[in-house]
Design a protein around this motif. Structure first.
Motif, PDB file in Angstrom:
ATOM      1  N   VAL A 104      -6.690 113.081  74.244  1.00 24.11           N
ATOM      2  CA  VAL A 104      -5.526 112.319  73.551  1.00 24.11           C
ATOM      3  C   VAL A 104      -5.151 113.967  73.282  1.00 24.11           C
ATOM      4  CG1 VAL A 104      -3.746 112.140  70.853  1.00 24.11           C
ATOM      5  CG2 VAL A 104      -6.158 110.927  71.460  1.00 24.11           C
ATOM      6  N   GLY A 105      -3.479 113.971  74.389  1.00 22.45           N
ATOM      7  CA  GLY A 105      -2.591 114.966  74.727  1.00 22.45           C
ATOM      8  C   GLY A 105      -2.746 115.211  76.423  1.00 22.45           C
ATOM      9  N   THR A 106      -2.582 114.394  77.429  1.00 24.34           N
ATOM     10  CA  THR A 106      -2.814 114.355  78.341  1.00 24.34           C
ATOM     11  C   THR A 106      -2.204 116.118  79.719  1.00 24.34           C
ATOM     12  OG1 THR A 106      -2.901 112.010  78.465  1.00 24.34           O
ATOM     13  CG2 THR A 106      -2.389 113.081  80.835  1.00 24.34           C
ATOM     14  N   ASN A 111      -7.176 118.923  82.275  1.00 24.46           N
ATOM     15  CA  ASN A 111      -8.263 118.959  81.767  1.00 24.46           C
ATOM     16  C   ASN A 111      -9.195 117.246  81.862  1.00 24.46           C
ATOM     17  OD1 ASN A 111     -10.198 120.213  79.450  1.00 24.46           O
ATOM     18  ND2 ASN A 111      -9.562 118.124  78.795  1.00 24.46           N
ATOM     19  N   VAL A 127      -4.618 109.753  76.849  1.00 27.34           N
ATOM     20  CA  VAL A 127      -2.934 108.977  76.375  1.00 27.34           C
ATOM     21  C   VAL A 127      -2.509 110.163  76.610  1.00 27.34           C
ATOM     22  CG1 VAL A 127      -4.446 109.322  74.390  1.00 27.34           C
ATOM     23  CG2 VAL A 127      -2.376 108.208  74.483  1.00 27.34           C
ATOM     24  N   VAL A 129       2.114 111.406  75.113  1.00 33.45           N
ATOM     25  CA  VAL A 129       3.134 110.511  74.268  1.00 33.45           C
ATOM     26  C   VAL A 129       4.551 111.024  74.828  1.00 33.45           C
ATOM     27  CG1 VAL A 129       4.092 113.150  72.771  1.00 33.45           C
ATOM     28  CG2 VAL A 129       4.114 110.279  71.695  1.00 33.45           C
ATOM     29  N   PHE A 226      -2.807 125.308  68.894  1.00 35.93           N
ATOM     30  CA  PHE A 226      -1.890 124.652  69.539  1.00 35.93           C
ATOM     31  C   PHE A 226      -0.553 124.121  69.156  1.00 35.93           C
ATOM     32  CE2 PHE A 226      -6.443 124.146  71.534  1.00 35.93           C
ATOM     33  CZ  PHE A 226      -6.780 123.993  72.482  1.00 35.93           C
ATOM     34  N   LEU A 229       0.435 117.416  67.293  1.00 33.06           N
ATOM     35  CA  LEU A 229       0.907 116.243  67.590  1.00 33.06           C
ATOM     36  C   LEU A 229       2.166 115.922  67.113  1.00 33.06           C
ATOM     37  CD1 LEU A 229      -2.597 113.928  66.239  1.00 33.06           C
ATOM     38  CD2 LEU A 229      -1.582 114.444  68.897  1.00 33.06           C
TER      39      LEU A 229
END
Ligand SMILES: C[S@@+](CC[C@H](N)C(=O)[O-])C[C@H]1O[C@@H](n2cnc3c(N)ncnc32)[C@H](O)[C@@H]1O
Length: 368
Positions: A104-106, A111, A127, A129, A226, A229
């Motif tokens: 989650v967080g391309t 990575n 994935v 956003v 970080f 989201l």
């Protein structure tokens, strides 16, 4: 290659350079001073290459893409993380060569490419956003010769049609762990994410193991920071004017230095509040803001030991902070890695000390 990369990841780091995934314009980030001005590959290829091959994070987008120009924007919204942190997270993820992994967080796609090098293209789903960031990552992955599935969407829902996964790795800060993630990871699988509370911007890496009963539980593994989201950003509240207040003096002064573990641990105990530290030439102010009823507190220490506190509104936030500090001191000042979290499918997040059975009670918070 980052020195912290474990041997099983060495080949991936050698074969998949971060530079392949960075856009033409990047903002090099220095963890001790913050972001600098943009570096463009065309006008300054050496500086661009230095940033790409360096040890620091590289910011690739500000303000969800709204920011233009070379100066840093307001909030960074996409980046390629620092190589040592990427290596630490991949080590903690503990993947076998045939594991199925959801990221989650391309972001840049770097990575995802490292993962694909290790477990195979068909086993990685990622994935993102932001549609522009997702499209750029997809192009970079193709250029790097990888056929990884990139999904554009809110990763809080996971990617159900690729489930079940053996591993789920999140590369954005999380404030509430979505039930969808518990449902899409197989029993015994691992969910690795940077978790923190709305008390501060601090995160700690959390490694959860999904249990048979649908819950997931595990320990914190060290601090990190970080971007959050998108739907879980929690900007620091303001201090509403006009609240009744009282001033008093004290000599109690909880730790405030950057990266001190107390800042993260306090957030596990002191709920419904936000904290910030203001630096002065001759001292500091601890600011506390209520996220429940109207209220704020400023505790100022300049020079000596005396602390002047202004406590405004319906919550005695300084008293809560002092109680939280006393609680932590009485426990023998445990570090972050003695705490853990259990998440239930009904959304409950239970913080524990040493063992999952030893759930800690949050400090009493009026108005919750
Ligand atoms: C630190 S970057 C990820 C770095 C990335 N793994 C790499 O290798 O470059 C965090 C990314 O998470 C994305 N993000 C934020 N909220 C998200 C969400 N709800 N679902 C999916 N991606 C999200 C951001 O747009 C950003 O690109």
């Amino acid at each position: 290659m980052p020195p912290s990369a474990p041997p099983e990841w060495a080949d991936a780091f050698r074969q998949v350079p971060r530079a392949l995934f960075l856009p033409e314009r990047v903002w090099p980030y220095d963890r001790s001073v913050g972001a600098g001005n943009a570096v463009d590959r065309t006008s300054d290829p050496e500086a661009w290459q230095r940033a790409a091959e360096g040890d620091e994070p590289v910011i690739t987008q500000w303000d969800d893409g709204a920011h233009q120009g070379v100066a840093p924007g307001r909030v960074f919204s996409s980046s390629a993380s620092a190589p040592d942190l990427v290596a630490d997270m991949l080590a903690l993820l503990d993947v076998s060569p045939e594991a199925r992994v959801l990221e989650v967080g391309t972001g840049t796609g770097w990575n995802a490419a490292l993962l694909a090098h290790r477990v195979g293209d068909a086993n990685v789903v990622t994935v993102e956003v932001d549609p522009d960031i997702a499209a750029a990552a997809e192009r970079a992955l193709v250029r790097a010769g990888r056929k990884v599935r990139v999904v554009t969407g809110d990763g809080a829902f996971g990617v159900p049609d690729g489930a079940p996964y053996d591993r789920l790795i999140v590369t954005a800060g999380v404030r509430a762990i979505p039930a969808a993630w518990l449902g899409q990871v197989r029993s015994g699988g691992i969910i690795l994410l940077p978790y923190g509370t709305p008390y501060s911007g601090d995160d700690a890496l959390l490694r959860l193991t999904r249990r048979e009963d649908g819950t997931a539980s595990g320990r914190f593994r060290g601090q990190a920071r970080f971007m959050k989201l998108r739907a879980q950003r929690s900007p620091t509240p303001t201090s509403p004017p006009g609240l009744p207040f009282r001033d008093f003096a004290t000599d109690v002064w909880p730790p405030h230095t950057p990266w001190h573990p107390f800042a993260f641990i306090a957030g596990l105990h002191l709920r419904g509040a936000a904290h910030a530290v203001q630096e002065h030439e001759d001292g500091h102010t601890h600011w506390l803001y209520s996220r429940t009823v109207p209220g704020w507190t400023a505790a100022v220490r300049r020079g000596g030991d005396e602390v002047i506190v202004r406590q405004a509104g319906e919550r005695a936030l300084w008293d809560e902070m002092v109680a939280t500090h006393a609680w932590w001191s009485e426990l023998g000042e445990p570090g972050i890695d003695r705490f853990g979290l259990t998440v239930r499918p009904d959304g409950a997040h239970l913080v524990w000390l040493d063992e999952p059975e030893n759930v800690i009670a949050p400090a009493a918070t009026p108005g919750r």
